[in-house]
Design an enzyme around this catalytic site. Structure first.
Site, PDB file in Angstrom:
ATOM      1  N   ALA A 316      88.865  50.187  22.386  1.00 42.07           N
ATOM      2  CA  ALA A 316      87.681  50.531  21.220  1.00 42.07           C
ATOM      3  C   ALA A 316      87.920  51.918  20.807  1.00 42.07           C
ATOM      4  CB  ALA A 316      86.182  50.385  21.692  1.00 42.07           C
ATOM      5  N   SER A 317      87.596  52.259  19.648  1.00 41.80           N
ATOM      6  CA  SER A 317      87.430  53.485  19.101  1.00 41.80           C
ATOM      7  C   SER A 317      88.860  54.190  18.950  1.00 41.80           C
ATOM      8  CB  SER A 317      86.091  54.232  19.925  1.00 41.80           C
ATOM      9  OG  SER A 317      85.885  55.730  18.961  1.00 41.80           O
ATOM     10  N   ASN A 318      88.700  55.666  19.620  1.00 39.24           N
ATOM     11  CA  ASN A 318      90.157  56.308  19.647  1.00 39.24           C
ATOM     12  C   ASN A 318      91.205  55.318  20.216  1.00 39.24           C
ATOM     13  OD1 ASN A 318      89.140  58.400  18.433  1.00 39.24           O
ATOM     14  ND2 ASN A 318      89.061  59.589  20.190  1.00 39.24           N
ATOM     15  N   GLY A 341      88.352  47.398  18.739  1.00 43.33           N
ATOM     16  CA  GLY A 341      87.065  47.686  18.211  1.00 43.33           C
ATOM     17  C   GLY A 341      86.768  48.856  17.698  1.00 43.33           C
TER      18      GLY A 341
END
Length: 706
Positions: A316-318, A341
């Site tokens: 997720a994210s980075n 995500g």
């Protein structure tokens, strides 16, 4: 190795290989692992990437009630954590490991029972995961990336599965244990992690204290252990090149002078490595996969390759960005499937300009901006936007105090038109929406401003993209511990536990941003006044970050632009089945600059060969651990982690059972009441989705249903 139980794996490989071109065999941009001198192309195709710079590999067995690959934390341990340290001033490596496992898990998920954790998603019991954990550094010189493999006892070498889970945010190698790791271990997969050379590496500069791979504090002058991070200088990087090309490293003497003039300050790995580490997030993800295959081969005394191992990239994210960049760089050879995500992905400008058209909203053409740009707009205006009626009562709004002074300062700077405070708030709120944020996220934005988030992002990414040293003190900002109730840098009693509890980006673990040029001396930024004595929440600093980006005469302007260009994504996933899932209300990584335009770019680049699905969740945002607090403030959101894990289940069934993936869609969700999430609120990612919820790209328009 026997092929039984791998029918679907081989079928998937064949499907992926249809999209390979001759350039895969002759023109990969990265060297293939350990077989560059071998003419056997099939052997080359079975490897991922060269990891000849791998350091010494350590391994440790983990089992028992208080151990295991997730630290022994089942459902009850996550809900009621123990005391981690017998003596916080002298923690053991085992204590630090358990603490960071718990910190990284709970920082990314909502562990409230009323939010559905433990019943609707997440672990349902106290299952432990006995197994072995392997750790190593990879890279040349100082400040190398960490690779980690968790091999559960349940791993089946006759049906091997590896899940690559690079860390989210700026976290250490354990940063994806809650989002991805627990799910993968429950499936019997080995999980390969990397901090992607971000990590929670830090240096307390006055005492010259850093941290080793086991998260223990070390004296950088005396210890023989390799630190996770040290400040680059001309002495410890005697022949700078590559990552350091075009910049000047400080000398040891210059670093000493800075430390003497600025006591109790910290340098952080993501911000101060002078490498622009983000450009290599995909590289380190690929290295983690090769590390997994090599380690498994050694452990089981049989060869594991791309051809016989199910490989899923998921984070997720980075971490989601790292997986997408790895897929782009691997030409479809490595991954069988991908799930990301809320990815912090910055798409390149598409060859054909396109519009994002959301039902009931003005069309968006100014999309695909990098994090630096939209974080800068939020830093400038989100504080004053707390005065807008739409954001009344938002969580953390004006936590630092009344924002009237910031509103007035924006008028004085010519960034807002003069008017009463309500008018200034409305203008600021509109600036956020004009910048691509959705109205669903503005209340979150003003709260982020209240906790200093955007200055933290700019200080970290601004330093990273310009490859600036800690001694440069960009925009007169430094990082230090501040004792509660005081406002100035001070020694840190809990320094020994910093790496375990840190997110890698201040403010974190009681390390805060410091305004070094505040009247009267260095002061914690949230309490500092500007040079004119106004408590305008350091508009001077915000304008400094703006000047670097917009003023071509600024000496850092070109380096910032170069750094941003280095991290842009090309959108070519080479036909790999991929799911992106994103919360519409995300105020940290807004959908109009990340998932939405990346989806459209991919459709342009790959056309009919695209296997990317995008699921947008109307009532979800970025930081699930805040859901209980948001609910208490009357701000109701669903856990995005629920949909991330549902997407993992969908992808796993697709790869192992041949199930179709649902079409791209806006999920039919509804907001919870009083923070209580029900199955009816969550809805589902539907296989038979109603036509009015389909997300479609055609004729240079990305259509998003309301």
């Amino acid at each position: 190795m026997q092929a039984l139980n791998r029918t679907q794996i081989y079928k998937k490989r064949i499907s992926v290989n249809r999209h390979l071109t001759l350039s895969v065999a002759i023109g990969l941009t990265m060297a293939l692992s350990a077989c560059s001198d071998d003419d056997d192309s099939s052997e080359q195709q079975s490897s991922v990437i060269d990891i000849s710079t791998l350091g010494e590999v350590s391994s440790e067995r983990h089992e028992g009630d208080n151990d295991g690959l997730l630290g022994g934390f089942g459902l009850s341990g996550l809900l009621a954590p123990p005391a981690f340290y017998n003596d916080p001033a002298s923690p053991t490596a085992a204590e630090l490991r358990r603490a960071t496992l718990h910190a990284n898990y709970t920082a990314l998920v909502d562990t409230r029972a009323e939010g559905g954790f433990g019943t609707l998603y997440g672990p349902l019991d106290d299952t432990r995961f006995p197994g072995t954990e392997f750790l190593a550094y990879v890279g040349e010189g100082i400040n190398r990336a960490t690779l980690m493999l968790q091999l559960p006892d349940s791993f089946d070498p006759e049906a091997p599965c590896v899940v690559a889970a690079p860390s989210s945010g700026s976290r250490n190698a354990y940063g994806a244990v809650g989002t991805t790791g627990e799910w993968a271990l429950a499936k019997g997969c080995a999980v390969t992690y990397t901090d992607a050379n971000k990590g929670t590496g830090a240096v307390e500069l006055t005492q010259n204290i850093g941290f080793d791979q086991s998260l223990q504090a070390i004296d950088l002058e005396q210890s023989t252990a390799e630190p996770s991070f040290q400040v680059p200088t001309q002495e410890n990087v005697p022949e700078p090149g590559g990552d350091y090309a075009g910049i000047t490293l400080p000398t040891d003497a210059e670093l000493t002078a800075y430390v003497d003039a600025n006591p109790d300050r910290y340098a952080f790995k993501h911000a101060h490595s002078q490498k622009n580490v983000e450009k290599d997030w995909g590289l380190h993800t690929l290295q983690s996969i090769q590390f997994a295959l090599d380690t498994l081969s050694a452990e089981f005394d049989q060869e594991f390759t791309l051809d016989d191992t199910l490989i899923i990239g998921a984070s997720a994210s980075n971490g989601g960005s790292a997986v997408l960049r790895a897929a782009e760089q691997s030409d479809g050879r490595v991954f069988d499937g991908i799930v990301v995500g809320e990815p912090n992905i910055s798409p390149i400008a598409a060859d054909t300009a396109f519009t994002i058209s959301m039902a009931g909203r003005d069309p968006v053409t100014d999309h695909s901006k990098p994090l630096y740009d939209y974080a800068l707009v939020a830093e400038l205006y989100a504080g004053c936007a707390s005065k807008a009626a739409a954001n009344a009562g938002a969580l953390f709004a004006e936590l630092r105090g009344d924002t009237t002074a910031r509103c007035n300062a924006l008028v004085a700077a010519g960034l807002l038109e003069a008017g009463d405070i309500a008018s200034l708030g409305e203008q600021s709120n509109q600036k956020l929406i004009d910048a691509g944020y959705l109205m669903e996220s503005t209340g979150i934005l003003v709260g982020y401003s209240g906790i200093d988030l955007f200055q933290s992002l700019l200080a970290t990414y601004g330093n990273a993209y310009t490859r600036s040293s800690v001694v440069d003190a960009l925009c007169q900002i430094s990082m230090a511990h501040v004792v509660a109730g005081t406002t100035t840098p001070a020694p840190y009693a809990n320094l020994a536990t910093l790496a375990a509890g840190s997110s890698g980006i201040p403010r974190t673990a009681e390390i805060y941003l410091i305004k070094d040029d505040a009247p009267g001396g260095a002061t914690i930024q949230i309490a500092a006044t500007s040079a004119n004595g106004e408590a305008d929440y350091n508009l001077e600093g915000a304008l400094c970050w703006q000047d670097i980006r917009e003023n071509e005469s600024n000496p850092l302007h070109a380096r910032l632009n170069q750094g941003i260009e280095e991290i842009l994504a090309d959108g070519d996933l080479h036909g790999v089945p991929t799911i992106m899932v994103h919360g519409r209300a995300d105020a940290l990584i807004p959908v109009n600059h990340s998932s939405r335009p990346y989806y459209a770019l991919n459709k342009q680049v790959e056309g009919d060969d695209s296997a990317l699905k995008y699921y947008e969740v109307p009532h979800a945002q970025h930081l699930d651990f805040l859901l209980g607090s948001y609910a208490a403030a009357g701000m109701e959101f669903l856990p995005i982690d629920f949909y991330f894990k549902q997407s993992l289940d969908l992808m796993y069934a697709h790869l192992t059972e041949g199930d179709a993936l649902p079409d791209s869609q806006v999920v039919a969700s509804s907001a919870p009441t009083n923070g209580v999430v029900t199955p009816e609120n969550l809805g589902e990612i539907a296989m038979d989705v109603d036509a009015d919820r389909l997300i479609e790209y055609a004729d240079a328009v990305l259509s998003i249903p309301q």
